[in-house]
Design an enzyme around this catalytic site. Structure first.
Site, mmCIF file in Angstrom:
data_model
loop_
_atom_site.group_PDB
_atom_site.id
_atom_site.type_symbol
_atom_site.label_atom_id
_atom_site.label_comp_id
_atom_site.label_asym_id
_atom_site.label_seq_id
_atom_site.Cartn_x
_atom_site.Cartn_y
_atom_site.Cartn_z
ATOM 1 C CG ASP A 211 -2.617 25.579 -15.768
ATOM 2 O OD1 ASP A 211 -2.261 26.602 -16.384
ATOM 3 O OD2 ASP A 211 -2.277 25.328 -14.594
ATOM 4 C CG HIS B 65 -1.664 28.811 -13.695
ATOM 5 N ND1 HIS B 65 -0.821 27.784 -14.053
ATOM 6 C CD2 HIS B 65 -0.878 29.732 -13.093
ATOM 7 C CE1 HIS B 65 0.419 28.083 -13.695
ATOM 8 N NE2 HIS B 65 0.408 29.257 -13.102
ATOM 9 C CB SER C 78 2.822 29.117 -10.860
ATOM 10 O OG SER C 78 3.061 29.719 -12.086
#
Ligand SMILES: *[C@@H]1O[C@H](CO)[C@@H](O)[C@H](O)[C@H]1NC(C)=O
Ligand SMILES: *[C@@H]1O[C@H](CO)[C@@H](O)[C@H](O)[C@H]1NC(C)=O
Ligand SMILES: *[C@@H]1O[C@H](CO)[C@@H](O)[C@H](O)[C@H]1NC(C)=O
Length: 394
Positions: free
Chosen positions: A337, A370, A183
């Site tokens: 995601d 994610h 991320s």
């Protein structure tokens, strides 16, 4: 799989972190420090590493702007022995998280342990403002008047945290370092590489749920937060819950996308330690990227202020096409995601069109979202095996 109940709590905590930051409205304040009272107070090594029978060392590194960051090192695998001088790997977590990101599952499912068991010398970074990285040479997190401690966005992670951390690991190991980011941990590395920084000490980088372009973020929560960052919390909550696509009782899915493969025990561990603090300015910076679809430095909002900080009326851009074509890169991204959405990842990959084919591995998982990249029960086969195969080639 996580029960619906735990997922709700998981999301709510993530979102409260986000919302609380929004609610303060201050440009510099901390975003939230959600914390259960049962968290061990004696560091990540004791609470998450040594309990599984691994050696662990706590290290400190001071950045050029005075932040004192903690680093954990797992020098050898479970079978022990003396540190073998294996290739060093630095693991860099994302926003609202800390180094525990890599230690949430059982040892045979968590990347930090898997790497150690495969002969790597594992270093775990914790960015400024997270629980074990709140020291500073001259500022205090408690300075409520100016909140100078919290006056930073991810530009400062690029300029200070990442270089200090990597230089420290390089000094300790005298080897080039493999990098793994998740991320925001991917964006700060890509931004550094685009400025031709750190290339002398990084041997390759694996980027999981990469974020660079955030134009197409499909997470309705993140979108709504980006649109109304200055709003008061009640107004924002109402707005969030009235957005199409958000069921306020299923916020985690709304925020991260639908994670396919989480274990509810992992979610409980997650809740014990996360989310972590970040600065409001950092969240605003990310919101600017969602709103504007650009990868640029923090926008002070008017030409004069930008001129004062940057010597130009608009914030300087990070140009991803400047990343050297021969830097070994591994991308892992997921079709579910909602934060690192495929369209945005593909936009980023488009910037790397001239990258040498043998230096670029792209791995797409249709069912992953994610959190799956760091928490899924089967991330070991799905993501970490290919990732280690990539490291071996470098
Ligand atoms: C900041 O405040 C907290 C709680 O009031 C206290 O425990 C901590 O020691 C203070 N830190 C500093 C650096 O003064
Ligand atoms: C990962 O686990 C999920 C859930 O158990 C399963 O649906 C998926 O097929 C698994 N993927 C692989 C590649 O094993
Ligand atoms: C979920 O986590 C618990 C606790 O670590 C473990 O006992 C269980 O085997 C895990 N389930 C899966 C599917 O990995």
């Amino acid at each position: 799989m996580a029960s619906k109940g735990s997922q709700h709590v998981f999301v709510t905590v993530i979102c409260l972190g986000l919302l609380f930051g929004v609610a303060i409205g201050a440009r510099k304040g901390p975003v939230h420090r959600g914390r259960r009272s049962n968290v061990d107070s004696d560091g990540t090594c004791k609470s998450r590493v040594e309990i599984f029978g691994y050696q662990c060392e706590e290290h400190k590194v001071t950045t050029q702007d005075g932040y004192i960051l903690s680093l954990q090192r797992i020098p050898v695998g479970r079978s022990g022995g003396s540190p073998s001088g294996g290739p060093p790997v630095l693991l860099q977590h994302g926003v609202l998280m800390d180094g525990i990101t890599w230690l949430l599952n059982a040892p045979d499912e968590s990347l930090a342990f898997i790497l150690a068991d495969n002969g790597y010398d594992v270093w775990i970074a914790n960015t400024r403002g997270t629980k074990w990285s709140r020291g500073h040479v001259w500022l205090s997190t408690n300075d409520s008047v100016f909140q100078a401690y919290w006056d930073w966005s991810w530009d400062e992670l690029v300029a200070y945290d990442l270089p200090a951390t990597l230089a420290y690991v390089h000094d300790q190991t005298a080897q080039k370092i493999h990098y793994v980011g998740h991320s925001l941990g991917t964006l700060i590395a890509l931004a550094s590489f685009s400025k031709l920084q750190l290339l002398d000490i990084v041997s390759s980088a694996a980027l999981l749920s990469p974020i660079a372009y955030l134009e197409d973020v499909s997470s309705p929560i993140a979108q709504a937060a980006a649109k109304s960052f200055a709003a008061e919390v009640n107004k924002l909550l109402k707005e969030l819950c009235s957005q199409p696509g958000i069921d306020c009782y299923d916020l985690m899915t709304a925020f991260t996308g639908e994670n396919c493969c989480l274990n509810s025990s992992t979610v409980d561990v997650f809740l014990q330690y996360e989310p972590q603090s970040t600065s409001t300015k950092n969240m605003i910076h990310l919101a600017q990227m969602i709103r504007d679809g650009t990868i640029a430095m923090y926008d002070y909002g008017d030409n004069d202020d930008n001129q004062k900080h940057y010597g130009q009326p608009t914030p300087p851009a990070y140009d991803m096409s400047s990343i050297p074509d021969d830097l070994p890169l591994f991308f892992g991204y997921g079709g579910s995601d909602a934060l690192s959405v495929p369209e945005d990842v593909e936009l980023l990959l488009g910037n790397l069109k001239s990258h040498q084919a043998d230096k670029l591995v792209v791995q797409y998982r249709d069912d992953y979202a994610h959190a799956d990249f760091v928490m899924a029960v089967n991330a070991s086969e799905v993501v970490y095996d290919p990732l280690m195969a990539f490291f071996k080639l470098q």
